[in-house]
Design an enzyme around this catalytic site. Structure first.
Site, PDB file in Angstrom:
ATOM      1  N   GLU A   1      32.591  31.132  36.772  1.00  0.00           N
ATOM      2  CA  GLU A   1      31.885  30.651  35.568  1.00  0.00           C
ATOM      3  C   GLU A   1      30.688  29.778  35.958  1.00  0.00           C
ATOM      4  OE1 GLU A   1      35.604  29.233  33.737  1.00  0.00           O
ATOM      5  OE2 GLU A   1      35.135  30.521  32.057  1.00  0.00           O
TER       6      GLU A   1
ATOM      7  N   GLU B   1      42.439  34.176  35.449  1.00  0.00           N
ATOM      8  CA  GLU B   1      43.148  33.460  34.377  1.00  0.00           C
ATOM      9  C   GLU B   1      44.233  34.324  33.741  1.00  0.00           C
ATOM     10  OE1 GLU B   1      39.947  33.354  34.954  1.00  0.00           O
ATOM     11  OE2 GLU B   1      39.230  31.297  34.741  1.00  0.00           O
TER      12      GLU B   1
END
Ligand code: NAI
Length: 677
Positions: A104, A124
């Site tokens: 990210e 995730e």
């Protein structure tokens, strides 16, 4: 310029070097997030900022220990946005792994440069989450929807070279520092920030076909589908999609699924360090002997060869040795065919392998693993031979499933070197290794077992001695409880469906048909003499074996099978036999809902697990859960039977167990933890 303990900023000329230093994996803990905020301020005035990490990797994820708590400022999405909005453009300079929050952050940088082999991913999904800092919003804009689905929904990790092809990194290099220096010397125009780009066109049915295939594979797990949904929000403006992602991320942190997957993640790490071997140096070894080259021995040899060990396999005679050699070669070649190893690697493995018919050839091995027939006297004879031929200190291990290792080793001198290493079939594939210590096994030998497990990429769990050790003892309880349900009114397909609905890859009866009914039958016969005569004993499985219904391989078992087809088909003959059994016992058959079936079987599993812990056979609930997840297909997203019990409430599980015990008096021991307070 500025310094925090976790993020340092250094100005060299007009280039600001921002270095994250948060070992071991530079996780985006609170200190790192604050450090990055400070760094964005500190780089002001520079022409360009280079973001890099110390140690073995770029930022490789979030700090999972923070996930149970309320999020603390500064929040990662804000930090990421600050980097993207910074007047001074950032270059992500990456090595090791760029995962989760790391990716990210990298996507918020203006440019991305990676060393060859760097891995990129959004894992995730593996802990029941979606990314929370724009991962699902920036990734499709950067790599396209199809690749984004691969990464976010399945947890796939792509290499730098693949990311380069997708246009997601600017350079892949050998020498990162030199490459960055020449890149900053001739900086290209700043590209449009990733969040402001639009997602490239993709096939109109991509989302729906992906949803269908993810749903099928997930077997009840929600996070792959949650990630897919979040990815579709990337078609909205970033300012809308990003807050939606963040809100959903925070909700998912609180779910049972995410708690279970995080429990499994931490348990996998903790079980490899049982208290018994704390601070113990394992014995080292590089040459092992395997005795018996049948199903298990060949699998164990293959796993060891693949891990770089030298293996001498001993069989009964030269013909059996040749057959064992072929079996191992076949397994290695199979790995080549499936792209798991190259032909050259296969040849290297084979060069470290020999199959022989003489124990003298094992003289130089430091560890021997026995995998001969499940027969006490045959095994004892094998260890006598090994003890005579090997070094007096060499480690002696048995792969027995049900025999007592202490009895197997009874005649051996120096039993501190003796241990059980219980692999699961197929041994070169299955992740679980039960490491069974006898009362005499030395801690350094147990530690060597764990070192072997690590080399072989297994999840190793320490077990004491009891019938079936941790896993097969729980399996026996599970099957017994299922048989009681059969006798009281349920049918095999109902029980199988209920357990599938819970998330098991298969129900107990389909599984028996797949693996064959004989071994458990033989084991029940062995235990007949010592079984408590008051315990309820359902004979339906024995009757099937007497009818030679041994499962898929004999074309029929609990179900019938059509030629060349593994699909279980309900068989009226079996159902009549079950109903006849109930009638003969004077039982009025009743119906069980799927929920009743699964809650009972899960309560029995948890109760047996609790007994196993109470008796000191397993160290803790994590050990039991890892055995079930890695050896028996228990859904990881449920965290294992002990975690599941905690999730639904121990009192709820206990009351179901008490009902089960009441229905079949004198048949169940109730664990102390599950007794009425
Ligand atoms: P298998 O019957 O496929 O192989 C046994 C091999 O041992 C045969 O190749 C045989 O020739 C060889 N053998 C027998 N006596 C020998 C001797 N005196 N010296 C050298 N070789 C000898 O059996 P499998 O399934 O591989 O099982 C082996 C052991 O592993 C058993 O103790 C079993 O309980 C255990 N085990 C089996 C599992 C399974 O799923 N089949 C799972 C975990 C453990």
């Amino acid at each position: 310029m500025s310094q925090t303990s976790l993020v340092n900023v250094e100005l060299k000329g007009d280039v600001a070097w921002v270095t994250v230093d948060n070992p071991p994996v530079n996780a985006t803990s609170t200190g790192v997030r604050q450090g990055l905020v400070d760094a964005v301020a500190a780089v002001n005035g520079a022409r360009v900022a280079v973001l890099q990490c110390s140690g073995r990797t770029f930022v490789a994820g979030g700090d999972m220990s923070e996930f149970d708590k309320s999020p603390v400022e500064p929040h990662l999405p804000d930090v990421v946005q600050m980097i993207e909005d910074s007047e001074v453009p950032f270059i992500a300079c990456m090595h090791g792994n760029v995962l989760g929050g790391g990716l990210e952050i990298a996507m918020a940088c203006a440019w991305r440069i990676a060393v060859h082999g760097t891995g990129f991913g959004l894992p995730e999904v593996n802990v029941g989450l979606i990314p929370g800092a724009g991962g699902t919003q920036r990734l499709p804009r950067l790599v396209g929807m199809e690749a984004a689905i691969d990464l976010a929904c399945t947890g796939k990790v792509l290499k730098a070279e693949e990311m380069l092809q997708l246009g997601a990194v600017d350079l892949v290099v050998d020498d990162l520092e030199a490459a960055v220096e020449s890149f900053v010397a001739d900086l290209p125009d700043r590209p449009v920030p990733v969040s402001q780009r639009s997602v490239a066109d993709f096939a109109p049915d991509l989302i729906e076909t992906s949803r269908a295939s993810l749903k099928k594979r997930a077997k009840g797990q929600q996070s792959p589908l949650e990630n897919l949904t979040a990815l579709t929000w990337s078609q909205k403006p970033f300012s809308e999609g990003q807050p939606m992602e963040r809100a959903r991320h925070l909700v998912l942190r609180q779910t049972a699924e995410s708690r279970a997957l995080r429990h499994a993640f931490f348990a996998e790490r903790s079980v490899s360090k049982p208290a018994m071997i704390k601070d113990v140096q394992p014995r080292s070894f590089s040459r092992i002997a395997v005795v018996g080259g049948g199903l298990m021995g060949a699998g164990i040899a293959t796993a060891a060869l693949t891990a770089g060990l030298s293996v001498t396999l001993i069989e009964r005679d030269s013909e059996a040795a040749l057959a064992a050699h072929d079996r191992v070669e076949g397994l290695l070649k199979g790995a080549v065919k499936r792209g798991k190893m190259t032909e050259a690697q296969c040849q290297t493995c084979l060069s470290r392998f020999r199959a022989v018919d003489s124990y003298a050839e094992a003289a130089d091995a430091e560890l021997a693993i026995e995998a001969v027939f499940e027969d006490l006297s045959v095994k004892q004879q094998v260890f006598t031979e090994l003890a005579q031929n090997m070094d007096a200190n060499a480690i002696l291990a048995t792969n027995t499933s049900y025999l007592d290792p202490a009895e197997i080793f009874a005649g051996i001198e120096n039993q501190t070197r003796c241990i059980g290493l219980h692999f699961f079939s197929p041994a070169h594939v299955m992740k679980l290794l039960e490491i069974v210590h006898t009362p005499q096994t030395a801690p350094e030998v147990v530690a060597a077992g764990f070192a072997l497990g690590k080399k072989l990429h297994k999840v190793s769990v320490l077990s004491g001695i009891c019938d079936g050790f941790i896993g097969n003892r729980m399996l026996a309880a599970y099957r017994r409880a299922a048989d009681y349900l059969l006798a009281d009114g349920a049918l095999p397909h109902e029980i199988d469906q209920a357990m599938r609905d819970f998330g098991m890859p298969m129900g107990p009866y389909e599984l028996q048909d797949l693996t064959g009914l004989q071994i458990a039958w033989a084991n029940r016969k062995c235990n007949a003499a010592t079984r408590d005569p008051n315990e309820r004993y359902v004979t339906i499985a024995d009757q099937l074996c007497e009818m030679e219904r041994f499962g898929q391989r004999s074309g029929k078992g609990w179900y019938r099978y059509e030629d060349g087809n593994r699909k279980p088909i309900r068989d009226p003959e079996v159902e009549a036999l079950i109903e006849g059994y109930s009638a003969a016992q004077g039982t009025t058959r009743r119906t069980f809902t799927a929920e009743e079936i699964s809650s009972r079987l899960l309560a029995v599993m948890a109760n047996e697990g609790a007994l196993i812990i109470q008796e000191g056979i397993a160290e803790n609930a994590e050990a039991v859960d890892m055995v079930q997840i890695h050896g028996y297909g228990f859904p990881r997203w449920r965290g294992g039977p002990m975690n599941y019990r905690k999730e639904i409430g121990s009192d709820v599980s206990r009351s179901v167990m008490l009902t089960v015990a009441e229905e079949s008096p004198a048949s169940w021991a109730i664990a102390a933890q599950t007794k009425a307070p």
